[in-house]
Motif scaffolding. Structure first.
Motif: not given
Length: 413
Positions: A116, A119, A346
């Motif tokens: 998270e 993100r 990522w």
């Protein structure tokens, strides 16, 4: 009597560390102590890794009975002997779990990061970069626009080194003889490397294969030079070795707690020298982006420092991705291509860059080393920011430069 022979256990520790370089060349990152010790090790038969592990365990047992070392020195040597004992077992073929290996080497326990958080970093980058198309494509375009032309790289390196040297020497005095030689190299698994030679001299190599970016170069120079690795080596040689006779500081060993401390310190070097524009660290409130913009402008180069700083701060939240990849590779035994895709997703990098990262993560010597950056920054930044109100950032960072600290000591503090 030479400092390296004044304490028998310290002398044995230095000999043991030098023997590891005969098992794996490069394990001794630098040795500035008595050359006779290195000659003595070179004349020995090829060492057996299992025997080196036993030597480390024996010295660790003897350390508890030594009453001639102050506690901080004993704690420091003990942590490094535990790291060498683990390394000896690994070289001997013993199976050691990756998490246990990292803990033995670096005095820190690791785990996977929070997706998270990654993100959220992507959402911030999406806003900062603007435009259309995938975030990965926009990030690659941003990085391409930030690349320094190879013909200008050395000039930029020297400009930042000179500016940082003047600033750092005013806060952390260095011997007049200290010097750095810069080299641009290729075909290396890292972006930059400091080779400390002793006598306050270093060679800093910068890898041109990685297409150095304008926003990263100030951080890289600070990391390797002022007030990072070179400054730390010089201050410890002057203060701990010459001033206090701590001969254990004449050897710097890969995969030991001193690496986590050194990399955490170096990753915070630009913050310590310039500040981030949020705290009063510099007394002016100027962040490193605005500072770097002025230096690039003197070279005739345009650099949007404030935007670059904002993007860099957002991407900093992705630092743990590299450690996650190491855990996937060595602890979870995931497929290499799966790890590459994880890095690409990522870190918003292309396949070539992801596989360059994997080269470092897969190296037998360096595979655990990524944790020194991730955990070192986290631990040392927290310790710096938790300083008492009457202690400045400059003073607190100076303690890292000057004292023989280990991770567990900072956690206890």
């Amino acid at each position: 009597m030479d400092a390296s022979t004044s304490n028998p256990l310290v002398r044995e520790y230095l000999l043991l560390g030098l023997r590891f370089d005969r098992i794996e060349e490069g394990y001794v990152d630098s040795f500035t102590g008595d050359p006779a010790l290195r000659r003595a090790v070179a004349a020995e038969p090829q060492p057996d890794p299992a025997d080196l592990a036993r030597q480390a365990d024996r010295l660790l047992g003897e350390l508890a009975a030594v009453d001639t070392l102050e506690q901080s020195r004993a704690d420091y040597i003990g942590a490094h002997l535990r790291a060498l004992a683990c390394a000896g077992r690994k070289f001997a073929g013993e199976q050691v779990g990756f998490i246990d290996e990292v803990e033995a080497y670096f005095d820190v326990h690791i785990g996977k990061g929070d997706p998270e958080r990654y993100r959220q970093a992507h959402r911030q980058l999406d806003e900062l970069l603007g435009g259309s198309g995938s975030l990965a494509d926009r990030m690659r375009s941003y990085r391409a626009n930030e690349q320094i032309a190879p013909a200008r790289l050395e000039q930029c390196i020297h400009a930042f080194s000179s500016a940082l040297r003047d600033r750092v020497r005013a806060e952390y005095p260095l011997p007049d003889a200290e010097t750095i030689t810069y080299e641009v190299v290729t075909d290396k698994p890292w972006s930059g490397f400091n080779y400390y030679h002793g006598d306050y001299k270093s060679t800093v190599a910068v890898n041109a294969d990685l297409k150095q970016q304008m926003s990263n170069l100030p951080r890289l120079v600070a990391h390797e030079s002022y007030p990072g690795h070179h400054t730390e080596h010089c201050r410890k040689e002057a203060g701990l070795v010459e001033g206090r006779g701590q001969a254990e500081q004449t050897i710097f060993l890969v995969n030991t707690p001193q690496c986590l401390m050194a990399e955490g310190l170096a990753d915070l070097a630009l913050y310590a020298a310039i500040g981030d524009g949020v705290s009063a660290a510099t007394g002016s409130g100027q962040g490193w982006g605005a500072w770097a913009r002025e230096i690039y402008a003197d070279l005739g180069l345009r650099f949007d420092g404030e935007s670059a700083q904002a993007v860099s701060e957002a991407t900093a939240a992705l630092a743990e991705v590299r450690q996650d990849a190491a855990l996937m590779l060595h602890d979870e035994h995931r497929d290499v291509d799966e790890v590459v895709e994880f890095l690409k997703r990522w870190l918003l990098v292309d396949d070539e860059r992801a596989r360059q990262m994997l080269r470092f993560l897969s190296s037998p010597l360096w595979r655990a080393y990524t944790s020194t950056y991730v955990e070192g920054y986290r631990l040392l930044r927290g310790w710096l920011d938790a300083r008492p109100d009457d202690v400045s950032l400059t003073q607190r960072f100076g303690t890292l430069l000057d004292e023989p600290l280990i991770p567990s000591a900072l956690r206890a503090a």
